[in-house]
Design a protein around this motif. Structure first.
Motif, PDB file in Angstrom:
ATOM      1  N   ASN A   1       0.748  -1.160   0.073  1.00  0.00           N
ATOM      2  CA  ASN A   1       0.189   0.232  -0.066  1.00  0.00           C
ATOM      3  C   ASN A   1       0.853   1.669   0.665  1.00  0.00           C
ATOM      4  OD1 ASN A   1      -2.687  -0.539  -0.884  1.00  0.00           O
ATOM      5  ND2 ASN A   1      -3.122  -1.450   1.543  1.00  0.00           N
ATOM      6  N   CYS A   2       2.047   1.144   0.184  1.00  0.00           N
ATOM      7  CA  CYS A   2       3.063   1.719  -0.422  1.00  0.00           C
ATOM      8  C   CYS A   2       4.651   1.658  -0.587  1.00  0.00           C
ATOM      9  CB  CYS A   2       3.113   3.601   1.206  1.00  0.00           C
ATOM     10  SG  CYS A   2       3.796   3.291   1.850  1.00  0.00           S
ATOM     11  N   GLU A   3       5.341   2.827  -0.594  1.00  0.00           N
ATOM     12  CA  GLU A   3       6.590   2.174  -0.947  1.00  0.00           C
ATOM     13  C   GLU A   3       7.188   2.127  -0.304  1.00  0.00           C
ATOM     14  OE1 GLU A   3       8.008   1.743  -5.076  1.00  0.00           O
ATOM     15  OE2 GLU A   3       6.099   2.322  -3.717  1.00  0.00           O
ATOM     16  N   SER A   4       7.052   1.605   1.312  1.00  0.00           N
ATOM     17  CA  SER A   4       7.515   1.587   2.988  1.00  0.00           C
ATOM     18  C   SER A   4       8.335   0.373   2.325  1.00  0.00           C
ATOM     19  CB  SER A   4       6.839   1.979   4.192  1.00  0.00           C
ATOM     20  OG  SER A   4       6.811   3.741   3.794  1.00  0.00           O
ATOM     21  N   ALA A   5       6.884  -0.448   1.598  1.00  0.00           N
ATOM     22  CA  ALA A   5       7.272  -2.100   1.785  1.00  0.00           C
ATOM     23  C   ALA A   5       7.893  -2.447   3.266  1.00  0.00           C
ATOM     24  CB  ALA A   5       7.948  -2.261   0.995  1.00  0.00           C
ATOM     25  N   CYS A   6       6.399  -2.601   4.287  1.00  0.00           N
ATOM     26  CA  CYS A   6       6.641  -3.308   5.499  1.00  0.00           C
ATOM     27  C   CYS A   6       6.293  -4.489   5.178  1.00  0.00           C
ATOM     28  CB  CYS A   6       6.107  -2.380   6.644  1.00  0.00           C
ATOM     29  SG  CYS A   6       6.168  -0.324   6.695  1.00  0.00           S
ATOM     30  N   GLY A   7       6.992  -5.082   6.632  1.00  0.00           N
ATOM     31  CA  GLY A   7       6.879  -7.056   6.277  1.00  0.00           C
ATOM     32  C   GLY A   7       5.397  -6.587   7.037  1.00  0.00           C
ATOM     33  N   LEU A   8       4.254  -8.200   6.235  1.00  0.00           N
ATOM     34  CA  LEU A   8       3.604  -8.279   6.794  1.00  0.00           C
ATOM     35  C   LEU A   8       3.443 -10.131   6.884  1.00  0.00           C
ATOM     36  CD1 LEU A   8       0.703  -6.487   4.386  1.00  0.00           C
ATOM     37  CD2 LEU A   8       0.736  -5.906   6.278  1.00  0.00           C
TER      38      LEU A   8
ATOM     39  N   LEU B   1       6.121  12.019  10.200  1.00  0.00           N
ATOM     40  CA  LEU B   1       5.556  11.125  11.739  1.00  0.00           C
ATOM     41  C   LEU B   1       3.394  10.242  10.531  1.00  0.00           C
ATOM     42  CD1 LEU B   1       6.533  13.479  14.245  1.00  0.00           C
ATOM     43  CD2 LEU B   1       7.353  11.192  13.242  1.00  0.00           C
ATOM     44  N   GLU B   2       3.180  11.148   9.388  1.00  0.00           N
ATOM     45  CA  GLU B   2       1.914  10.917   9.397  1.00  0.00           C
ATOM     46  C   GLU B   2       1.864   9.975   7.858  1.00  0.00           C
ATOM     47  OE1 GLU B   2       1.675  14.922   9.255  1.00  0.00           O
ATOM     48  OE2 GLU B   2      -0.261  14.215   8.045  1.00  0.00           O
ATOM     49  N   THR B   3       2.597  10.167   7.038  1.00  0.00           N
ATOM     50  CA  THR B   3       2.601   9.591   5.593  1.00  0.00           C
ATOM     51  C   THR B   3       4.179  10.035   5.114  1.00  0.00           C
ATOM     52  OG1 THR B   3       2.036  11.955   4.682  1.00  0.00           O
ATOM     53  CG2 THR B   3       0.349  11.004   5.396  1.00  0.00           C
ATOM     54  N   GLY B   4       3.856  10.188   3.961  1.00  0.00           N
ATOM     55  CA  GLY B   4       5.541  10.565   3.476  1.00  0.00           C
ATOM     56  C   GLY B   4       6.186   9.538   2.778  1.00  0.00           C
ATOM     57  N   HIS B   5       7.628   9.183   2.686  1.00  0.00           N
ATOM     58  CA  HIS B   5       8.359   8.967   1.250  1.00  0.00           C
ATOM     59  C   HIS B   5       9.217   7.349   3.021  1.00  0.00           C
ATOM     60  CE1 HIS B   5      12.044   7.877  -0.713  1.00  0.00           C
ATOM     61  NE2 HIS B   5      11.129   7.287  -1.117  1.00  0.00           N
ATOM     62  N   TYR B   6       8.898   6.601   2.882  1.00  0.00           N
ATOM     63  CA  TYR B   6       8.752   5.426   3.268  1.00  0.00           C
ATOM     64  C   TYR B   6       8.940   5.977   5.201  1.00  0.00           C
ATOM     65  CZ  TYR B   6      12.133   3.909   0.177  1.00  0.00           C
ATOM     66  OH  TYR B   6      12.559   4.297  -1.490  1.00  0.00           O
ATOM     67  N   PHE B   7       7.365   6.846   5.308  1.00  0.00           N
ATOM     68  CA  PHE B   7       7.057   7.113   6.713  1.00  0.00           C
ATOM     69  C   PHE B   7       7.136   5.911   7.531  1.00  0.00           C
ATOM     70  CE2 PHE B   7       2.421   6.156   7.714  1.00  0.00           C
ATOM     71  CZ  PHE B   7       2.959   6.838   9.242  1.00  0.00           C
ATOM     72  N   ASN B   8       6.168   4.516   7.752  1.00  0.00           N
ATOM     73  CA  ASN B   8       6.693   4.010   9.657  1.00  0.00           C
ATOM     74  C   ASN B   8       7.693   3.855   9.820  1.00  0.00           C
ATOM     75  OD1 ASN B   8       6.073   1.983  11.030  1.00  0.00           O
ATOM     76  ND2 ASN B   8       5.832   0.356   9.407  1.00  0.00           N
TER      77      ASN B   8
END
Ligand code: MGD
Ligand code: MGD
Ligand code: SF4
Ligand code: MO
Length: 908
Positions: free
Chosen positions: A9-16, A169-176
């Motif tokens: 869902n965004c470019e951060s590519a967090c693990g699920l 802190l809320e959105t952005g590139h590599y946010f989380n």
């Protein structure tokens, strides 16, 4: 069963982690993957909402082919074979007839590293188009001209001062991944400075929230720099060793001796005009606050981290200089490659070499890389409609992938014009899991999987380390654990939903079934020559051969590398990479050297084979073909930076040599919405900010997220509201741009600078009554769209409403307002250097007229054409400025880099 994958869902590519029910093999929920080094088990709301997307009752489950006219909403279901054969046949003909430039694949956020680009290279086609010039090209240009890498990797967690021109802190590139590290740093006492014209959630957490006049950020950054310089607090040794000050002096002060002291003298005067008073006058922030903030920055030393990506850089003419002046602060403090400092992204990213590497294509696509923009960071994607309209070319086969051009770009109605025209676009293929405003016009709509239904690898710079993530169809991995053999992701995906990688391999195979075009070889199995490559072999080979440390780690657990990645979803390759520019070049690479007076070292030794393919600048060889290997600093040859000089380029020989000498050093370009440019009754429309729970048009079919946020009112300051006689929040206003207007609700708030109005991205999704799925979803209005000669008019007929489906929640939709699609009313504004679309608009805000409805839009295409021409007139085309007869500096990055002969400008 817990099966890892990666959020898409965004470019951060967090693990699920998918929780798969063993009894019925359905995914029940998604949570964070604690084994993932970037996200470390945490997600934002959009990660777990992946469950809404895969169970969305309105998703597309089968390949569809248009039967009526384009956009008429009549579709028939076709088989994958029918779709593949028809598309492959046209592409084969185009390639055989040397019409390579009529094939284009237009990609939104890629979500992966390099697979799709290599597919196009295998076709011999320069057909990569990206959305980057509406996203982040200006930010990237600022980084690339300084350091030869086009992204930042700030080590926020260890910083003492964090300076954001973004809302991380809320959105952005590599946010989380970044937000959690910024939060850690703050817990350890770090100070947070946020430059945001709007009171973002991030700004509410800042120690210093500065709300500048949009586009004045370079003036602020330079005032900070001037303070650091004039108080002698810059890191002298760092500047002496790592800036290309010699080149600056030679080019700009030929009379001065080439000594560091002479440069320091120059440095003290260059920015003298950037006093706090001047910055205050430009930004509207008082000088005392700026001085106090600058003192905090000057004290940070090498623990100064920062971020600039879109925001002001993407919004203003010359925005790339905002990034460039921001890096000047880091470069003065010596906070580059340090703990708590800023890294070039390429050091914190690892792109493994794949099983096949096709050569770069032998053609140059003028529709994406036109002569007018020799220094553009990325494809001039948002000008495609205007280029097609003026006859610069045509497209035979045009794909969109994770891309919704009608909606995402400025001037979407020009996109509608050309995408509806079969003369201009012969066959239009949309690869997408859900309907969108562009797919309605397609000839084929082909269903692709969501983040838990497809394979990809990716590695993103999120801290000082390198990791590789693996996205996978989770039910495939689950059923394989239970002993089944799965050879095609369609076996586990819903309906006939496929995944792109298997689809690209299959399509390529059908373009060249007997291998005679030289394409098939790049999609063939190595283990079983003559057979098609499988994704298992593709990733298995990569994990075994190209990822340092992974085979050993897997073996410890008794797994193959592929099994390990299917089990854990991510692998950390290194940690604490540190300042790579200081690494000493080994003696065996130093033979037959050419060392320039500035210390650039060229060698005739071969480049050692590299397994990391992360893209960086490619400085040119010397006159005798020796490759640049490093930089001599005080008698030691060190790696340096991937720039022409090998150093940090305070002065860019590239900008100076390609027609922009006045912009060669970090400076302040006044925005196209600078107060000097505005008529007395005009305001700035800030159209670039994100809602924490939405991603562009991608999360529009996720019910939890839709309930949280579904509209985009116009933020307006109470003083402006009073002046404009907007009495209450919720009153309708008309926002008039240069080419039309939109109607939206007002939100009266002190969270925005007076003189500026703001409207968020993401909202205002629409379909006409004849489109499939009319009335479905919680985010999409039903509209009438009419065109009379050159004038378009869109009127909302119905908002969101409850409806029956397999999911009882769709009967519980309680809202109807879904906001306005402001982008349709924006003309294109290409920045002549970076190629970025400069998003901000000069607007007139008035009370709505009788009969206006929320969501209404009017656009005049003649006016949009005129604005396009005005901005094009500011370009300096390669034919006029190129110093060497080439279209573009060869060292600059380009996603597909065609063969050297294609760079040569031929007289026409
Ligand atoms: N939730 C969510 N997160 C996302 C995305 C999403 O759609 N939704 N999209 C992802 C993508 S593709 C990208 S590129 C990144 C972008 O992330 P960012 O780089 O953070 O960019 P923006 O959201 O465009 O803008 C950030 C802030 O800049 C402010 N701003 C706008 N114009 C100006 C200006 O002229 N001056 C100043 N000082 N401030 C200004 C806005 O109010 C906003 O709060 O976010 C990513 N993260
Ligand atoms: N006003 C304004 N406009 C903006 C911005 C802004 O700040 N303000 N931001 C800009 C930025 S930074 C960006 S990056 C762009 C983003 O805009 P786009 O690049 O267009 O990206 P999305 O809207 O996320 O996705 C487009 C479509 O991809 C499809 N899709 C979703 N998931 C998948 C998948 O798994 N596979 C495939 N094949 N398709 C999928 C869906 O149909 C979706 O509608 O918008 C830009 N537009
Ligand atoms: S930040 Fe949120 S949306 Fe982006 S990848 Fe991470 S969990 Fe997904
Ligand atoms: Mo973006």
């Amino acid at each position: 069963m817990l099966v890892p994958t990666t959020c898409f869902n965004c470019e951060s590519a967090c693990g699920l982690l998918a929780y798969v029910d063993r009894d019925d093999l359905h995914v029940r929920k998604f949570e964070g993957n604690p084994e993932h080094p970037g996200s470390r088990g945490r997600n934002c709301a959009k990660g777990p909402a992946t469950i809404n997307q895969i169970t969305d009752p309105d998703r597309i489950l089968y390949p569809m082919h248009r039967v009526g006219e384009r956009g008429s909403g009549q579709w028939e279901r076709v088989s994958w074979d029918q779709a593949l054969d028809a598309i492959a046949a046209r592409m084969r003909a185009a390639i055989m007839e040397q019409r390579q430039n009529e094939i284009m694949v237009h990609i939104g956020r890629p979500g992966e590293d390099g697979f799709t680009e290599r597919v196009m290279a295998s076709w011999g086609v320069d057909g990569h188009n990206s959305h980057t010039n509406v996203c982040s090209s200006a930010g990237r240009a600022g980084y690339q001209f300084w350091m030869g890498a086009d992204r930042p990797s700030p080590d926020h967690a260890n910083a003492k001062v964090i300076y954001l021109i973004s809302s991380h802190l809320e959105t952005g590139h590599y946010f989380n991944p970044h937000a959690q590290r910024i939060t850690e740093a703050r817990a350890n006492g770090a100070k947070l400075i946020v430059l945001d014209t709007r009171l973002s959630n991030t700004a509410t957490h800042a120690d210093y929230w500065l709300s500048p006049q949009p586009g004045s950020e370079s003036a602020i950054n330079l005032a900070v720099c001037q303070h650091i310089i004039s108080t002698g607090r810059y890191n002298r040794e760092f500047v002496r060793k790592w800036w290309n000050w010699q080149e600056y002096l030679e080019a700009n002060h030929p009379e001065a001796p080439v000594t560091f002291e002479a440069f320091e003298d120059a440095l003290r005067t260059i920015y003298a005009e950037f006093t706090f008073e001047y910055a205050a006058q430009e930004s509207g922030i008082d000088a005392a606050t700026l001085a106090e903030m600058a003192e905090v920055v000057a004290d940070a030393g090498t623990r100064f981290s920062s971020h600039s990506w879109r925001s002001a850089a993407a919004a203003n003419l010359g925005g790339w200089q905002i990034t460039r002046t921001l890096i000047l602060i880091s470069a003065l403090l010596g906070a580059i490659g340090t703990e708590g400092g800023l890294f070039p992204n390429a050091w914190n990213k690892f792109v493994p070499k794949p099983i096949h590497t096709p050569p770069h294509p032998g053609v140059w696509q003028e529709l994406t890389w036109p002569m007018e923009f020799p220094l553009a960071q990325n494809e001039l994607s948002f000008l495609l409609p205007q280029f097609l309209k003026e006859g610069r070319g045509r497209l035979d086969t045009y794909f969109i992938r994770v891309y919704n051009p009608v909606w995402t770009n400025p001037d979407g109605l020009s996109w509608m014009d050309v995408l509806s025209d079969e003369e201009k676009v012969g066959c239009f293929v949309a690869l997408t899991p859900t309907w969108n405003e562009s797919a309605f016009l397609a000839d084929y709509v082909l269903p692709m999987g969501h983040g838990s239904e497809r394979h990809d690898t990716h590695s993103y710079e999120q801290y000082d380390g390198q990791w590789l993530g693996f996205r996978q169809p989770v039910l495939r991995a689950a059923r394989e654990r239970l002993g089944e053999t799965i050879t095609d992701s369609r076996q586990v995906n819903p309906g006939e939903v496929w995944e792109e990688n298997e689809w690209w391999i299959e399509l390529s195979w059908r373009i060249d079934p007997d291998g005679s075009l030289g394409i098939r070889q790049y999609h063939e199995s190595r283990a079983h020559p003559g057979e098609k490559l499988s994704v298992d072999e593709y990733y298995g080979w990569m994990f075994e051969n190209s990822v340092p440390g992974l085979p050993e780690r897997a073996e410890k657990e008794g797994l193959t590398p592929l099994q390990f990645m299917r089990r854990y979803g991510a692998f950390e390759i290194s940690k604490g990479v540190g300042p790579m520019y200081e690494v000493q070049v080994p003696d065996e690479e130093l033979r037959d050297l050419n060392v320039t007076p500035q210390g650039r070292v060229y060698t005739s030794t071969d480049k050692p084979p590299a397994s990391n393919m992360a893209p960086v600048g490619a400085p040119e060889p010397d006159g005798q073909g020796r490759r640049p290997v490093g930089i001599d600093v005080d008698g030691v040859v060190r790696r340096g930076f991937p720039t022409p000089s090998g150093k940090l380029e305070f002065w860019s020989g590239t900008l100076a040599g390609w027609g922009w000498p006045e912009q060669a050093i970090p400076g302040y370009i006044k925005s196209h919405v600078h107060p000097d440019q505005l008529a007395p009754d005009q305001m700035v429309l800030l159209s670039t900010f994100r809602l924490p729970t939405q991603i562009h048009t991608r999360t529009g079919n996720a019910k939890w997220l839709d309930e949280l946020a579904h509209t985009n009112p116009v933020w307006i300051h109470p003083s402006d509201a009073a002046r404009l006689k907007v009495e209450h929040t919720g009153d309708l206003v008309r926002v008039q741009t240069d080419i039309g207007y939109f109607v939206a609700k007002a939100w009266i708030t002190e969270g925005i600078r007076p003189g500026v109005v703001a409207c968020s991205h993401h909202m205002g999704r629409w379909r006409t009554a004849r489109q499939p799925g009319e009335g479905l979803g919680g985010m999409v209005a039903t509209v009438d769209l009419d065109k009379h000669e050159d004038e378009w008019m869109m009127r909302r007929i119905k908002g969101a409403r409850p409806y029956e489906s397999s999911d009882p929640d769709t009967m519980r939709i309680w809202w109807s307002d879904v906001g306005v699609h402001q982008n349709l009313t924006f003309p294109v504004h290409p920045d002549p250097i970076s190629g970025m679309h400069c998003w901000h608009q000069a607007v007139r805000v008035v009370s709505a007229k009788p009969g206006d409805r929320a969501g209404d839009i009017a656009v005049d295409s003649v006016k949009s054409r005129k604005v396009y021409e005005e901005w094009m007139a500011n370009t300096r085309p390669a034919g006029q400025v190129s110093p060497n007869g080439l279209r573009r500096p060869t060292w600059l990055m380009r996603p597909l880099k065609p063969s050297p002969d294609t760079f040569v400008i031929h007289d026409t």
